[in-house]
Design a protein around this motif. Structure first.
Motif, short mmCIF file in Angstrom:
data_model
loop_
_atom_site.label_atom_id
_atom_site.label_comp_id
_atom_site.label_asym_id
_atom_site.label_seq_id
_atom_site.Cartn_x
_atom_site.Cartn_y
_atom_site.Cartn_z
N ALA A 111 10.30 119.69 78.20
CA ALA A 111 10.61 120.67 77.15
C ALA A 111 9.64 121.84 77.28
CB ALA A 111 10.49 120.04 75.78
N ILE A 112 10.11 123.00 76.92
CA ILE A 112 9.25 124.17 76.95
C ILE A 112 8.31 124.12 75.74
CG2 ILE A 112 10.86 125.67 75.72
CD1 ILE A 112 9.96 127.89 77.74
N THR A 113 7.06 124.49 75.94
CA THR A 113 6.07 124.48 74.87
C THR A 113 6.07 125.83 74.16
OG1 THR A 113 4.33 125.30 76.31
CG2 THR A 113 4.58 122.89 76.17
N PRO A 114 5.41 125.93 73.00
CA PRO A 114 5.29 127.23 72.34
C PRO A 114 4.66 128.29 73.26
CG PRO A 114 4.72 125.51 70.80
CD PRO A 114 4.88 124.85 72.14
N LEU A 115 3.67 127.89 74.05
CA LEU A 115 3.07 128.82 75.00
C LEU A 115 4.10 129.29 76.02
CD1 LEU A 115 0.55 130.23 76.15
CD2 LEU A 115 0.15 128.16 77.50
N GLY A 116 4.90 128.36 76.51
CA GLY A 116 5.95 128.70 77.47
C GLY A 116 6.99 129.62 76.87
N LYS A 117 7.36 129.38 75.61
CA LYS A 117 8.33 130.25 74.93
C LYS A 117 7.77 131.66 74.76
CE LYS A 117 10.80 126.76 72.30
NZ LYS A 117 11.10 126.22 70.97
N LEU B 146 3.55 123.50 86.13
CA LEU B 146 3.94 124.07 84.84
C LEU B 146 3.38 123.24 83.68
CD1 LEU B 146 7.64 125.03 85.62
CD2 LEU B 146 5.74 126.61 85.21
N GLU B 147 3.35 121.92 83.87
CA GLU B 147 2.78 121.06 82.84
C GLU B 147 1.27 121.27 82.73
OE1 GLU B 147 2.77 116.37 81.49
OE2 GLU B 147 3.31 116.87 83.55
N ARG B 148 0.58 121.37 83.86
CA ARG B 148 -0.87 121.62 83.85
C ARG B 148 -1.20 122.95 83.18
NH1 ARG B 148 -1.20 119.03 89.05
NH2 ARG B 148 -0.55 120.97 90.00
N ASP B 149 -0.33 123.94 83.39
CA ASP B 149 -0.55 125.26 82.81
C ASP B 149 -0.19 125.32 81.32
OD1 ASP B 149 -1.41 126.15 85.27
OD2 ASP B 149 0.49 127.11 85.80
N GLY B 150 0.40 124.25 80.81
CA GLY B 150 0.75 124.19 79.40
C GLY B 150 2.06 124.87 79.05
N LEU B 151 2.90 125.15 80.05
CA LEU B 151 4.15 125.84 79.80
C LEU B 151 5.31 124.90 79.49
CD1 LEU B 151 3.85 128.54 82.59
CD2 LEU B 151 3.27 128.75 80.16
N ILE B 152 5.19 123.66 79.95
CA ILE B 152 6.20 122.64 79.63
C ILE B 152 5.48 121.36 79.24
CG2 ILE B 152 7.98 123.58 81.15
CD1 ILE B 152 7.33 121.30 83.11
N SER B 153 6.18 120.51 78.50
CA SER B 153 5.66 119.19 78.17
C SER B 153 6.58 118.15 78.81
CB SER B 153 5.59 118.99 76.66
OG SER B 153 6.88 119.08 76.09
N ARG B 154 6.02 117.00 79.08
CA ARG B 154 6.75 115.93 79.75
C ARG B 154 6.68 114.67 78.90
NH1 ARG B 154 5.48 111.67 83.35
NH2 ARG B 154 6.95 111.46 85.06
#
Length: 52
Positions: A37-43, A16-24
């Motif tokens: 945390a969820i990223t803007p892309l993930g939201k 999920l982090e590699r896909d840009g959906l969450i940040s660590r």
């Protein structure tokens, strides 16, 4: 969550982090602490999936 191994959770979070959906964020403290945390892309993706 029952029946989820530590290995599977780690693999899923990394993907999920590699896909840009969450940040660590790793705090690098004496006692390990990491926050996700969820990223803007993930939201955005989540908002499109909710109606489904």
């Amino acid at each position: 969550m029952e029946d989820v191994t530590q290995r599977m959770l780690t693999r899923t979070l990394r993907q999920l982090e590699r896909d840009g959906l969450i940040s660590r964020h790793d705090y690098r403290e004496k006692r390990p602490r990491v926050e996700y945390a969820i990223t803007p892309l993930g939201k955005g993706l989540l908002m499109h999936m909710l109606p489904l």
